[in-house]
Design a protein around this motif. Structure first.
Motif, short mmCIF file in Angstrom:
data_model
loop_
_atom_site.label_atom_id
_atom_site.label_comp_id
_atom_site.label_asym_id
_atom_site.label_seq_id
_atom_site.Cartn_x
_atom_site.Cartn_y
_atom_site.Cartn_z
N ILE A 133 0.83 -1.21 0.00
CA ILE A 133 0.00 0.00 0.00
C ILE A 133 0.86 1.25 0.00
N ALA A 134 1.99 1.22 0.69
CA ALA A 134 2.88 2.39 0.75
C ALA A 134 3.41 2.77 -0.62
N ALA A 135 3.43 1.83 -1.55
CA ALA A 135 3.92 2.14 -2.90
C ALA A 135 3.02 3.12 -3.64
N TYR A 136 1.78 3.32 -3.14
CA TYR A 136 0.88 4.29 -3.77
C TYR A 136 1.28 5.73 -3.45
N TYR A 137 2.09 5.94 -2.45
CA TYR A 137 2.41 7.29 -1.97
C TYR A 137 3.76 7.72 -2.49
N PRO A 138 3.99 9.04 -2.58
CA PRO A 138 5.27 9.53 -3.13
C PRO A 138 6.44 9.11 -2.25
N GLN A 139 7.57 8.90 -2.90
CA GLN A 139 8.83 8.61 -2.20
C GLN A 139 9.62 9.90 -2.11
N ILE A 140 9.93 10.31 -0.88
CA ILE A 140 10.60 11.59 -0.64
C ILE A 140 12.04 11.33 -0.24
N THR A 141 12.96 11.97 -0.95
CA THR A 141 14.39 11.80 -0.71
C THR A 141 15.04 13.16 -0.55
N PHE A 142 15.85 13.31 0.49
CA PHE A 142 16.68 14.49 0.68
C PHE A 142 18.13 14.10 0.47
N SER A 143 18.89 15.03 -0.10
CA SER A 143 20.30 14.76 -0.32
C SER A 143 21.10 16.03 -0.09
N ALA A 144 22.35 15.88 0.31
CA ALA A 144 23.25 17.00 0.53
C ALA A 144 24.66 16.54 0.24
N SER A 145 25.48 17.46 -0.26
CA SER A 145 26.87 17.15 -0.54
C SER A 145 27.70 18.39 -0.29
N GLY A 146 28.96 18.20 -0.02
CA GLY A 146 29.86 19.32 0.23
C GLY A 146 31.30 18.91 0.11
N GLY A 147 32.19 19.92 -0.18
CA GLY A 147 33.61 19.64 -0.32
C GLY A 147 34.34 20.85 -0.85
N THR A 198 9.11 11.43 -5.67
CA THR A 198 8.81 10.63 -6.85
C THR A 198 7.48 9.93 -6.66
N ASP A 199 6.56 10.17 -7.60
CA ASP A 199 5.24 9.57 -7.51
C ASP A 199 4.83 9.10 -8.89
N PRO A 200 4.92 7.78 -9.17
CA PRO A 200 4.53 7.28 -10.49
C PRO A 200 3.06 7.62 -10.77
N LEU A 201 2.83 8.19 -11.91
CA LEU A 201 1.46 8.57 -12.28
C LEU A 201 0.73 7.44 -12.99
N PHE A 202 1.48 6.59 -13.65
CA PHE A 202 0.84 5.47 -14.37
C PHE A 202 1.80 4.29 -14.35
N ASP A 203 1.31 3.16 -13.90
CA ASP A 203 2.16 1.97 -13.85
C ASP A 203 1.49 0.75 -14.44
N GLY A 204 0.40 0.96 -15.17
CA GLY A 204 -0.26 -0.16 -15.83
C GLY A 204 -0.91 -1.14 -14.86
N GLY A 205 -1.23 -0.67 -13.65
CA GLY A 205 -1.86 -1.54 -12.66
C GLY A 205 -0.88 -2.35 -11.83
#
Length: 509
Positions: free
Chosen positions: A327-341, A364-371
């Motif tokens: 069920i969680a796959a229906y919801y957007p996947q939220i990713t944070f990233s940071a880099s430095g140097g 990231t939220d797939p809008l269409f996955d063919g079911g």
């Protein structure tokens, strides 16, 4: 320049570390803000009802087990008070290879729990690269070195937030699977111990059968002596002599056949304790007259004492959690990233201009996955329903097996009394007919039939005693032995882990 290089390198590293910490703090702040609305989707687990009867149908006349009457934990076979059995059964959890295989499966699923838990934390990585060039005289070493295109270490932090509880549901599933595997480990141990006890009592039955046949051979040889004397005196025919000789030879063949069967049981016991048959020799012995009464469990406690039932129940929770993962796959996947140097050429001394950093987020939220997600959710729900059905069937089978052994013990006890009476009457008949045969008042065939009947009755008594011991072992096994399902929730490893691990070969490095 060369003399200052170590200090410069340390300064660059400190600056990079400070930059990475600032980026990580910013990332953590964003994660906290986002995490305030985190939830766990999917159904929370509740154990479904199982078909449980209020009492055992065959429990009449049985004394319910009290706390002090329970079998000794881990050594349920101790109720038989047999030192040889105790010494053999105690080795099962140490060297039995089926138990070792289940232990490895349990350790694998425990590792999967740690693997899924790692997904709750951010990933941190560092990249090192650089280039230096120079010119000068190779033989004298005189020249100058020029730094160009120097790139310093860069740190990267990436964090996929478990906003909808997908990772937490996966952890829940893996933990329940590990507990199910631990129950299977306990079930493998209990099953192997029960098999050993059955083989041991079967071996003892063969010992007693050989003793019975040895006594019978001696009795038949006495009958043969009487018949030969009468044949020599001309009072009986040669047919009677041949019949008496055949009777002795047939019983001697049975004696040897029992030795073959005994050897096979001894070999089976050796395999169950993880030893070659050549390394085990069990001296001949005998069964007690009847086995001790095994304590019976209440129907409701059966579900907590059967490791296979506990494993099926834990599997249900694992499948229930996987529904939440789907069920969680229906919801957007939220990713944070940071880099430095730091990056640049000829950057000594370091300044803010050489600092590079970035921070951002992505959903990231797939809008269409063919079911695809709908199919995965349907499959997860179907797998859960299958687990429920398997659990209920396991419970039904558990009650059936216990009822079978309770009825077997009750009826076998009655059968044994009747068979012992028949054996005693047959023994009296042999004495009467043998005396009449000596007197010449009955034919030899009458004696032969009576002796054959006595041997059959004695074998039947021995067979029923064997069945009583085996039924007692099966009853203890089907009641779960000394197993307690509450142990599945403990974080400590099973007590046999270290012992079994010592029996396994060390993997190559």
């Amino acid at each position: 320049m060369a003399a200052r290089a170590p200090n410069d390198e340390t300064g660059r590293t400190d600056q990079m570390a400070k930059s990475a910490r600032r980026a990580a703090r910013s990332l953590a702040a964003l994660a906290v803000v986002t995490g305030l609305s985190a939830c766990t989707v999917g159904p929370d687990y509740q154990r479904p009802e199982a078909p449980i009867s209020t009492q055992f149908k065959e429990l009449k006349g049985w004394k319910q087990a009290q706390p002090r009457d329970g079998m000794e934990k881990g050594r349920w076979w101790a109720i038989f008070r047999d030192s040889q059995l105790d010494a053999l059964a105690s080795q099962v959890e140490v060297t039995n290879q089926n138990v070792a295989a289940e232990l490895a499966a349990y350790e694998q699923t425990k590792a999967l729990v740690r693997e899924s838990q790692a997904s709750l934390f951010p990933g941190v990585s560092a990249t090192w690269s650089g280039q230096r060039s120079g010119e000068g005289k190779a033989l004298t070493g005189v020249g100058r070195t020029v730094a160009s295109g120097v790139s310093y270490p860069q740190g990267t932090v990436s964090w996929t937030l478990d906003v909808w509880g997908k990772v937490r549901r996966q952890i829940e599933s893996n933990e329940a699977t590990a507990q199910a595997d631990l129950a299977l480990l306990e079930n493998a141990k209990l099953s192997a111990q029960a098999q050993l006890a059955i083989a041991y009592f079967n071996l003892r039955t063969q010992d007693m059968l050989r003793a019975l046949l040895s006594r019978t051979i001696a009795a038949y040889q006495e009958t043969l002596r009487i018949t030969r004397n009468q044949y020599n005196s001309g009072t009986v025919s040669q047919a009677d002599l041949i019949t008496a000789e055949t009777q002795v030879l047939t019983t001697q063949a049975q004696f040897e056949a029992a030795a073959i069967t005994r050897a096979q049981y001894e070999h089976a016991i050796a395999a169950l304790i993880g030893r070659p048959p050549a390394d085990l020799t069990i001296k001949a012995g005998a069964l007690p007259h009847t086995p001790p009464a095994a304590p019976a469990a209440l129907p409701s406690t059966l579900l907590e004492r059967r490791p296979d039932v506990a494993s099926a129940e834990r599997t249900m929770q694992a499948q229930n959690a996987l529904v939440g993962v789907a069920i969680a796959a229906y919801y957007p996947q939220i990713t944070f990233s940071a880099s430095g140097g730091f990056q640049g050429a000829n950057v000594f001394p370091l300044t803010a201009a050489h600092l590079i950093w970035s921070i951002g987020g992505q959903a990231t939220d797939p809008l269409f996955d063919g079911g695809l997600r709908a199919a995965q959710t349907d499959a997860a729900q179907a797998a859960y329903r299958q687990a429920v059905a398997n659990y209920r069937q396991t419970v039904l089978t558990a009650f059936q097996e216990v009822e079978d052994q309770l009825s077997a013990l009750r009826l076998l006890a009655r059968e044994l009394k009747i068979q012992e009476q028949a054996r005693d009457r047959a023994a009296e008949a042999v004495k009467v007919y043998l005396n009449q045969y000596r007197a010449g008042t009955v034919a030899f065939t009458t004696v032969v039939v009576a002796q054959a009947t006595l041997l059959a009755d004695e074998e039947a008594v021995l067979s029923t005693r064997q069945a009583l011991f085996n039924a007692t072992v099966y009853l203890i096994q089907y009641l779960g032995g000394g197993f307690d399902a509450s142990e599945l929730l403990a974080e400590q490893p099973p007590p046999l882990t270290e012992a079994v691990a010592r029996s396994l070969p060390v993997p190559p490095q």
